[in-house]
Design a protein around this motif. Structure first.
Motif, mmCIF file in Angstrom:
data_model
loop_
_atom_site.group_PDB
_atom_site.id
_atom_site.type_symbol
_atom_site.label_atom_id
_atom_site.label_comp_id
_atom_site.label_asym_id
_atom_site.label_seq_id
_atom_site.Cartn_x
_atom_site.Cartn_y
_atom_site.Cartn_z
ATOM 1 N N ILE A 184 0.865 -1.181 0.173
ATOM 2 C CA ILE A 184 -0.058 0.083 0.032
ATOM 3 C C ILE A 184 1.026 1.153 -0.050
ATOM 4 O O ILE A 184 0.534 2.461 -0.475
ATOM 5 N N ASN A 185 2.094 1.130 0.545
ATOM 6 C CA ASN A 185 2.905 2.200 0.576
ATOM 7 C C ASN A 185 3.409 2.547 -0.878
ATOM 8 O O ASN A 185 3.996 3.888 -0.934
ATOM 9 N N LEU A 186 3.218 2.031 -1.710
ATOM 10 C CA LEU A 186 3.647 2.339 -3.228
ATOM 11 C C LEU A 186 2.497 2.750 -3.966
ATOM 12 O O LEU A 186 2.600 3.515 -5.075
ATOM 13 N N ALA A 187 1.245 2.784 -3.432
ATOM 14 C CA ALA A 187 0.194 3.320 -4.118
ATOM 15 C C ALA A 187 0.232 4.801 -4.456
ATOM 16 O O ALA A 187 0.604 5.508 -3.614
ATOM 17 N N GLY A 188 0.042 5.076 -5.739
ATOM 18 C CA GLY A 188 0.238 6.557 -6.138
ATOM 19 C C GLY A 188 1.232 6.944 -7.087
ATOM 20 O O GLY A 188 1.196 7.992 -7.627
ATOM 21 N N CYS B 53 2.996 10.029 8.628
ATOM 22 C CA CYS B 53 4.381 10.592 8.029
ATOM 23 C C CYS B 53 4.702 9.490 6.807
ATOM 24 O O CYS B 53 5.970 9.319 6.734
ATOM 25 N N THR B 54 3.721 8.738 6.321
ATOM 26 C CA THR B 54 4.301 7.752 5.369
ATOM 27 C C THR B 54 4.481 8.420 3.937
ATOM 28 O O THR B 54 3.957 9.692 3.666
ATOM 29 N N PRO B 55 5.055 7.589 2.927
ATOM 30 C CA PRO B 55 5.536 8.441 1.818
ATOM 31 C C PRO B 55 4.222 8.691 0.916
ATOM 32 O O PRO B 55 4.108 9.688 0.257
ATOM 33 N N GLN B 56 2.984 8.104 1.301
ATOM 34 C CA GLN B 56 1.629 8.510 0.819
ATOM 35 C C GLN B 56 1.384 9.962 0.949
ATOM 36 O O GLN B 56 0.857 10.485 0.045
ATOM 37 N N VAL B 57 1.811 10.611 1.915
ATOM 38 C CA VAL B 57 1.450 12.132 2.418
ATOM 39 C C VAL B 57 2.218 12.868 1.125
ATOM 40 O O VAL B 57 1.415 13.808 0.760
ATOM 41 N N VAL B 70 3.779 19.776 6.620
ATOM 42 C CA VAL B 70 4.453 19.956 7.989
ATOM 43 C C VAL B 70 3.733 18.805 8.818
ATOM 44 O O VAL B 70 2.482 18.709 8.845
ATOM 45 N N ILE B 71 4.498 17.917 9.353
ATOM 46 C CA ILE B 71 4.050 16.631 10.119
ATOM 47 C C ILE B 71 4.156 17.155 11.481
ATOM 48 O O ILE B 71 5.382 17.275 12.074
ATOM 49 N N VAL B 72 2.754 16.957 12.179
ATOM 50 C CA VAL B 72 2.892 17.249 13.564
ATOM 51 C C VAL B 72 3.135 15.980 14.356
ATOM 52 O O VAL B 72 3.105 14.605 13.833
ATOM 53 N N ARG B 73 3.545 16.130 15.697
ATOM 54 C CA ARG B 73 3.519 15.240 16.676
ATOM 55 C C ARG B 73 4.857 14.188 16.302
ATOM 56 O O ARG B 73 5.072 13.192 16.739
ATOM 57 N N ARG B 74 6.009 14.804 15.759
ATOM 58 C CA ARG B 74 7.129 14.184 15.190
ATOM 59 C C ARG B 74 8.410 14.847 15.344
ATOM 60 O O ARG B 74 8.076 16.063 14.891
ATOM 61 N N GLU B 75 9.596 14.540 15.563
ATOM 62 C CA GLU B 75 10.711 15.068 15.278
ATOM 63 C C GLU B 75 11.326 14.526 14.187
ATOM 64 O O GLU B 75 12.226 15.101 13.314
ATOM 65 N N THR B 76 11.187 13.200 14.002
ATOM 66 C CA THR B 76 11.944 12.479 12.651
ATOM 67 C C THR B 76 10.893 11.946 11.862
ATOM 68 O O THR B 76 9.833 11.861 12.396
ATOM 69 N N SER B 79 12.913 7.624 6.410
ATOM 70 C CA SER B 79 13.784 8.312 5.327
ATOM 71 C C SER B 79 13.164 8.314 3.943
ATOM 72 O O SER B 79 13.457 9.118 3.333
ATOM 73 N N GLU B 80 12.226 7.169 3.884
ATOM 74 C CA GLU B 80 11.551 7.091 2.437
ATOM 75 C C GLU B 80 10.736 8.255 2.025
ATOM 76 O O GLU B 80 10.625 8.590 0.949
ATOM 77 N N THR B 81 9.956 8.579 3.321
ATOM 78 C CA THR B 81 9.146 10.002 3.181
ATOM 79 C C THR B 81 10.036 11.268 2.727
ATOM 80 O O THR B 81 9.767 11.931 1.932
ATOM 81 N N ILE B 82 11.116 11.442 3.551
ATOM 82 C CA ILE B 82 12.020 12.351 3.275
ATOM 83 C C ILE B 82 12.460 12.323 1.806
ATOM 84 O O ILE B 82 12.607 13.451 1.164
ATOM 85 N N GLU B 83 12.952 11.001 1.426
ATOM 86 C CA GLU B 83 13.601 10.981 0.238
ATOM 87 C C GLU B 83 12.520 11.483 -1.002
ATOM 88 O O GLU B 83 13.064 12.148 -1.970
ATOM 89 N N MET B 84 11.294 11.025 -0.953
ATOM 90 C CA MET B 84 10.358 11.272 -1.748
ATOM 91 C C MET B 84 10.033 12.767 -1.884
ATOM 92 O O MET B 84 10.042 13.258 -2.969
ATOM 93 N N ALA B 85 10.025 13.446 -0.721
ATOM 94 C CA ALA B 85 9.526 14.892 -0.773
ATOM 95 C C ALA B 85 10.805 15.511 -1.602
ATOM 96 O O ALA B 85 10.646 16.363 -2.426
ATOM 97 N N GLN B 86 11.865 15.075 -1.124
ATOM 98 C CA GLN B 86 13.361 15.696 -1.773
ATOM 99 C C GLN B 86 13.212 15.611 -3.340
ATOM 100 O O GLN B 86 13.221 16.593 -4.203
#
Lengths: 315, 117
Positions: A184-188, B53-57, B70-76, B79-86
């Motif tokens: 599901i993490n890859l969806a989109g 905070c998943t890559p879906q966001v 902006v993701i709340v309630r978190r400090e870190t 990494s896949e979410t960060i990479e995707m945003a980058q």
């Protein structure tokens, strides 16, 4: 190897132990002699038996190895209770195939009794049982595949446009994306690529956005619900964009109900990821100018959407 | 309001595309944990606040055309979410603040909801 294991994990490793074990356990009482056990092993063509009390509670286990030692040591007429292996490694009824395999890897024994919460023997597992269970499961997977093929080969379901009724040359699609993941993490990914593609073709950003949002929802549906693979086809026409998202999975029982806003059959883990709010079809409808859904249980889902380009005013 | 001021107000740490923080400005904010809702209501040019905070966001933001999350309630963050945003050029920031406080602070500062009743 690990990747393959990861992929098949959901298929096999979660299988409950009761589906793997043999429930017809041949066992002996502790007051029998090893000679009697030897005969049981020979007649039943098995290589070991659990020793149980009158409540079927596990006391020990006797294997061919113990019999050989008894013959060599000259105590074949001794009582089972004096010579059995008392420390028995057992599996629990709550275990899964994953634990079964790990137990086989950890110990070199040929069989493991399965016991319930009261330590009563309810089954036994040998490597052969594991193999047979896997083969049975594989048979099901194969069946599923066969059904998929049938659906794929049925011409009017998958080769005609739902919206126009015309034959659809999918190989002529301007954009194609196979949805062939189970994560599901890859969806989109497909929707996001489609948006980039449309922008690169000079489609205005607002239309590209509408197409991407609707496709995202359709793609997520395939990943969450179909239990199968699917594909995104997009045709770019001078005044409209045409998107078809199809899968060959389990299908929708009641399309009308599924289309209702707020209705959702998504599992909890999907909801935790921010999906499964029952807004998918509603979002697709809102973003597109024309939408059709066709589905049959066991025969996949086809969603077709048309997006007029340069749509003015409609929000 | 400048994104840099917003992030300061939220005590947020930028995790991707920090170079864009000075150039982006936001008037509208959408806050939701439901990605379907974001797909349904958000428009390009809004700031997204979420607890997910998943890559879906990031993918959702990308599809909708949202440029900062902006993701709340978190400090870190994973990494896949960060990479995707980058890779998508989306500014990604994280704050330990709760969703309630983050939204409240921005509302007081004059940022607007995506529709007003």
């Amino acid at each position: 190897m690990e990747k393959i294991l990861d992929r098949v994990q959901s298929f096999f490793l979660d299988m409950p132990v009761v589906e793997v074990m043999n429930p017809n356990v041949i066992s002996v009482r502790p007051d029998r002699t090893l000679r009697q056990v030897k005969e049981i092993l020979r007649i039943k063509r098995i290589s070991g038996v659990p020793v149980v009390d009158e409540d079927r509670k596990i006391l020990g286990i006797v294997s061919i190895e113990d019999i050989i030692k008894a013959l060599e040591g000259g105590y074949i007429d001794g009582k089972v209770q004096d010579h059995m292996t008392k420390k028995v490694v057992c599996l629990k009824t709550t275990d899964t195939l994953k634990e079964v395999i790990e137990t086989f890897e950890k110990y070199s024994y040929g069989r493991f009794p399965v016991v319930d919460e009261n330590e009563r023997v309810v089954g036994i597992i040998t490597k052969n049982d594991v193999m047979m269970a896997l083969l049975a499961k594989l048979g099901l997977v194969y069946l599923h595949d066969e059904r998929r093929r049938e659906v794929l080969e049925s011409p009017d379901y998958f080769d005609k446009s739902l919206i126009t009724g015309e034959r659809l040359d999918k190989s002529g699609a301007d954009f194609f994306f196979p949805i062939d993941y189970y994560d599901i993490n890859l969806a989109g990914i497909g929707a996001s690529k489609l948006r980039q593609f449309l922008l690169s073709k000079g489609v205005d950003p607002e239309t590209a956005r509408r197409v991407a949002i609707a496709t995202y929802e359709a793609e997520t549906n395939v990943v969450i619900h179909s239990g199968s693979t699917g594909a995104i086809y997009c045709f770019v026409k001078p005044d409209s964009i045409f998107v078809r998202v199809e899968d060959t999975g389990k299908g929708i029982d009641n399309v009308e109900l599924a289309m209702k806003e707020g209705y959702s059959t998504a599992p909890d883990y999907v909801r935790e990821l921010g999906f499964g709010a029952g807004m998918g079809f509603t979002n697709m409808k809102r973003c597109s100018d024309n939408m059709m859904v066709v589905s049959k249980v066991g025969a996949g889902v086809v969603v077709e959407m048309e997006f007029r380009r340069y749509r003015e005013g409609k929000k | 309001m400048k994104l840099s001021e917003i992030l300061k107000e939220l005590k947020a740490k930028v995790l991707a595309n920090v170079q864009k923080v000075e150039e982006l400005q936001f008037e509208l904010v959408a806050a939701s944990d439901l990605m379907s809702e974001v797909l349904a209501i958000a428009k390009p040019g809004v700031l997204l606040i979420t607890g997910l905070c998943t890559p879906q966001v990031v993918r959702t933001a990308d599809v909708v055309g949202i440029q900062a999350v902006v993701i709340v309630r978190r400090e870190t963050l994973p990494s896949e979410t960060i990479e995707m945003a980058q890779a998508s050029g989306i500014v990604l920031a994280a704050t330990k603040m709760s969703m309630f406080e983050a939204c409240g602070r921005l509302y007081v500062k004059g940022l607007k909801p995506i529709w007003e009743v």
